[in-house]
Design an enzyme around this catalytic site. Structure first.
Site, mmCIF file in Angstrom:
data_model
loop_
_atom_site.group_PDB
_atom_site.id
_atom_site.type_symbol
_atom_site.label_atom_id
_atom_site.label_comp_id
_atom_site.label_asym_id
_atom_site.label_seq_id
_atom_site.Cartn_x
_atom_site.Cartn_y
_atom_site.Cartn_z
ATOM 1 N N GLU A 261 20.495 64.507 24.901
ATOM 2 C CA GLU A 261 19.841 64.734 23.615
ATOM 3 C C GLU A 261 18.540 65.536 23.784
ATOM 4 O O GLU A 261 17.677 65.173 24.574
ATOM 5 C CB GLU A 261 19.569 63.378 22.952
ATOM 6 C CG GLU A 261 18.839 63.449 21.631
ATOM 7 C CD GLU A 261 19.541 64.300 20.580
ATOM 8 O OE1 GLU A 261 20.756 64.145 20.403
ATOM 9 O OE2 GLU A 261 18.873 65.121 19.925
ATOM 10 N N THR A 303 23.665 68.236 17.158
ATOM 11 C CA THR A 303 24.534 67.688 18.209
ATOM 12 C C THR A 303 26.001 67.991 17.915
ATOM 13 O O THR A 303 26.767 68.353 18.817
ATOM 14 C CB THR A 303 24.391 66.160 18.325
ATOM 15 O OG1 THR A 303 23.021 65.821 18.327
ATOM 16 C CG2 THR A 303 25.036 65.642 19.586
ATOM 17 N N HIS A 418 15.515 61.503 21.151
ATOM 18 C CA HIS A 418 15.716 62.151 19.847
ATOM 19 C C HIS A 418 14.400 62.145 19.080
ATOM 20 O O HIS A 418 13.662 61.157 19.138
ATOM 21 C CB HIS A 418 16.793 61.395 19.054
ATOM 22 C CG HIS A 418 17.292 62.148 17.869
ATOM 23 N ND1 HIS A 418 16.528 62.337 16.746
ATOM 24 C CD2 HIS A 418 18.464 62.784 17.645
ATOM 25 C CE1 HIS A 418 17.212 63.053 15.871
ATOM 26 N NE2 HIS A 418 18.394 63.345 16.396
ATOM 27 N N HIS A 478 20.643 70.711 22.276
ATOM 28 C CA HIS A 478 19.917 71.695 21.463
ATOM 29 C C HIS A 478 18.435 71.517 21.741
ATOM 30 O O HIS A 478 18.051 70.631 22.513
ATOM 31 C CB HIS A 478 20.210 71.498 19.970
ATOM 32 C CG HIS A 478 20.090 70.066 19.533
ATOM 33 N ND1 HIS A 478 18.875 69.437 19.382
ATOM 34 C CD2 HIS A 478 21.030 69.125 19.274
ATOM 35 C CE1 HIS A 478 19.072 68.188 19.017
ATOM 36 N NE2 HIS A 478 20.373 67.952 18.965
HETATM 37 C C1 GP9 Z 1 23.461 61.066 16.376
HETATM 38 C C2 GP9 Z 1 23.022 61.947 17.477
HETATM 39 C C3 GP9 Z 1 21.855 62.780 17.076
HETATM 40 O O1 GP9 Z 1 24.655 60.416 16.576
HETATM 41 O O2 GP9 Z 1 24.057 62.668 17.973
HETATM 42 O O3 GP9 Z 1 22.198 63.817 16.273
HETATM 43 P P1 GP9 Z 1 21.270 65.101 16.077
HETATM 44 O O4 GP9 Z 1 20.244 64.750 15.051
HETATM 45 O O5 GP9 Z 1 20.620 65.406 17.381
HETATM 46 O O6 GP9 Z 1 22.198 66.159 15.645
HETATM 47 MN MN MN Z 2 21.156 65.965 19.281
#
Ligand code: GP9
Ligand code: MN
Length: 651
Positions: A261, A303, A418, A478
């Protein structure tokens, strides 16, 4: 001077409505400058910014004035509230994503509850200023009413709207002509919303987006098999050759992808307050194939876009997330190929199954199993921010891996790193940074925590005898730090964040670890779209007739080119972004002549690929791929593949 007369009339007809719209106009300009960070580089851009809200306002004001007198003020206030919501929602969204809201993004509504911690973080006290104009307006209204008694309103007939419509037309034409000088083919070239909003304004952008939404829906109906044939021809022509050196080195091994992440590449090998940010990954890189110039190519789907790109080797959409907009399309994704080659396939992510519509989309991609939050034991102390912490997630995931039939193709999606990068004290291995951005400051300790979680995962794999038979692939999904934090980033990196540097900051790590294969660092200019053919290469799996745009990164004749969704592209020698061509050598924009030589040869190809990929998705073109069905039927018949323990999603 008709215009001046017109404005005078406007003020005279209903001064109070004029006052309200005047405030709204000023507010739109201020928000564009402050929250959308739109820059003004010349007088044309200044005129564009001042003019672009007017057509919407004049039209709305005109229409409101054709209404019955007592209602006019109510309609005008409702309009102003609506416009303020548009301004503010985009303002908040822009803070994190440096982008604007599109209609398909609103379809993601179901994700909103989980997004709450991020949204609260983005709301600021100063946002109350968005209401300043209302406060002043109602003050003025009170004052006038007190002084003059009841307000008088005139009602216009539809005929009297003619000068309003003429003015809208004239301003619209001036705006578009200037925009066309600033950015030729603004609306037909690939989609860069930053430039679109800069040139036509936020309100017109939303109208344009509505138009795009309506027309893209129609594309599936009119799509035909010929389109797929044309695209196949292009892909065939561009095909790279197979380099046999590493072909099949990971044959038969389990595949474990770790979608890390928000992991950007600038933290690799770097320190904060004198401490390493990713000590484990730094060590692992010595023993792995590490691509040091690998870019994420995601757009609004974050994601989910990275998952889409990696599994399909297609580009994400410019608007919305494919996971939400096209879940019922026909796909031929990597899990399906792996199934055909005797692999058990699963995705593991301790979040709700419906987040990003994964439970539906994974089924389309052919995953045998999706381990969601329901498959994990999540305690209060094992949770932070968005949910389960990465370390317990990794530990419990290994238990799931042990239960699976081998070989398996699995994807583990981490969560702790995140935005807004929350972390418990006991999980902070390093201190925060000290810039003016709380986001960047907190990013480093959460990255460090994720690094630790990956170390734990490797230890567990070894302890449980899974390590030797697995190929582990780690990539960043990302960016984590948006350009909203450029000032702090510039302080951390100790250099100016130019558009050139900003494009470079989209690099995420790609680490391919195959036990027994010697490590090397490759500087190939590469992107997430290339991962699928590269993995198949390492696994020694050859698949014909794939409709993909990525290239095997080990191929010797692969063109060094990475394309971002907004039309930005990167080659061995140049970065092209927002219409400017930068030399990688000088990091400066080049002159027209050099631009022709350095960036010119790629322009058409970039547009071609993005538009072909869009046509595949919007037209659902893979449903015409009959050769595929025959091939898979053949494989199934001949090899009679039976994957034990298969539990199809939804079954
Ligand atoms: C949520 C995680 C985060 O399940 O994959 O999503 P994002 O906000 O990074 O797209
Ligand atoms: Mn993500």
């Amino acid at each position: 001077m008709r215009f001046i007369r017109f404005i005078k009339n406007l003020i005279k007809v209903n001064p109070i409505i004029f006052v309200l719209f005047f405030f709204l106009w000023m507010k739109t300009i201020i928000v564009s400058l402050v929250d959308y960070s739109i820059t003004i580089d010349n007088w044309r851009q200044l005129i564009i910014m001042v003019l672009n809200p007017l057509p919407t306002f004049i039209l709305a004001a005109g229409l409101i004035m054709t209404r019955k007198k007592p209602r006019q003020l109510t309609y005008a206030v409702v309009f102003a509230v609506f416009a303020t919501i548009i301004l503010y929602a985009n303002g908040v969204y822009h803070r994190e994503f440096t982008d604007y809201i599109t209609i398909p993004l609103l379809l993601v509504g179901g994700n909103a509850a989980d997004l709450s911690s991020s949204i609260i973080e983005l709301v600021q006290w100063r946002d109350i200023l968005y209401l300043t104009d209302f406060a002043v307006f109602f003050g003025v209204l009170y004052f006038i009413k007190k002084k003059r008694g009841e307000l008088t309103f005139s009602q216009l007939s539809f005929r009297q709207l003619t000068p309003y419509l003429a003015t809208v037309l004239v301003i619209g034409i001036v705006n578009l002509s200037f925009a066309n000088i600033e950015r030729p083919q603004l609306l037909t070239r690939s989609f860069d919303r930053e430039l679109i909003v800069k040139n036509i304004g936020i309100y017109n952008f939303h109208l344009y987006d509505t138009y795009l939404h309506a027309t893209s829906r129609a594309q599936r109906v009119f799509a035909s098999e010929e389109e797929l044939l044309e695209i196949n021809e292009y892909i065939e022509e561009e095909k790279e050759t197979v380099n046999r050196d590493l072909f099949g080195v990971a044959k038969g091994k389990n595949v474990i992808l770790i979608s890390a992440e928000s992991l950007q590449n600038f933290v690799i090998g770097s320190t904060v307050n004198g401490e390493e940010i990713t000590p484990f990954l730094n060590e692992l890189i010595g023993d792995s194939i590490y691509f040091e110039e690998f870019y994420h190519q995601t757009a609004q789907g974050k994601t989910s876009d990275s998952e889409f790109i990696v599994d399909n080797s297609l580009y994400p959409l410019a608007r919305g997330a494919v996971f939400f907009t096209h879940p019922s399309n026909e796909y031929y994704a990597l899990p399906e190929i792996m199934n055909e080659n005797g692999y058990y396939t699963a995705s593991l992510h301790a979040n709700n199954g419906s987040f990003w519509n994964r439970n539906i989309m994974y089924d389309q991609f052919g995953y045998d199993r999706f381990y969601t939050v329901e498959d994990y034991e999540v305690t209060e102390e094992d949770s932070v921010g968005w949910g389960m912490k990465d370390i317990p997630f990794m530990e419990q995931s290994v238990e799931h891996l042990l239960d699976m039939p081998q070989p398996f193709y699995t994807k583990l999606i981490t969560l702790t790193n995140h935005f807004p990068f929350e972390l418990d004290e006991e999980d902070s291995y390093i201190d925060q940074f000290d810039s003016n951005s709380r986001t960047l400051n907190r990013y480093f300790p959460t990255v460090r925590y994720m690094d630790e979680a990956i170390r734990v995962f490797f230890d567990e794999l070894k302890e449980n005898g899974l390590y030797e038979d697995s190929m582990i692939v780690i990539y960043g999904d990302h960016y984590g730090i948006s350009s909203n934090h450029n000032k702090a980033m510039s302080y951390y990196l100790d250099k100016e964040i130019t558009p050139f540097v900003e494009a470079q900051l989209q690099q995420v790590p790609l680490i391919i670890h195959i036990p027994g294969v010697e490590g090397e660092t490759l500087s190939t200019v590469s992107g997430q779209i290339d991962l699928r053919p590269t993995l198949l290469h390492l696994l020694g799996i050859q698949v014909d007739n794939q409709v993909i745009f990525g290239k095997d990164l080990f191929s010797e004749d692969r063109k060094e080119l990475v394309i971002f969704r907004d039309g930005t592209f990167i080659t061995e020698d140049a970065i092209y972004t927002s219409g400017v061509c930068y030399s990688k050598e000088t990091e400066e924009p080049v002159d027209e002549e050099e631009k022709e030589a350095l960036c010119g040869p790629y322009l058409e190809e970039v547009q071609q690929q993005l538009s072909y990929s869009d046509r595949i998705i919007y037209g659902d073109l893979l449903r015409f791929d009959t050769s595929r069905e025959e091939i898979s039927d053949e494989i199934r018949k001949n090899e009679n593949i039976e994957i034990q323990g298969n539990k199809r999603l939804g079954e």
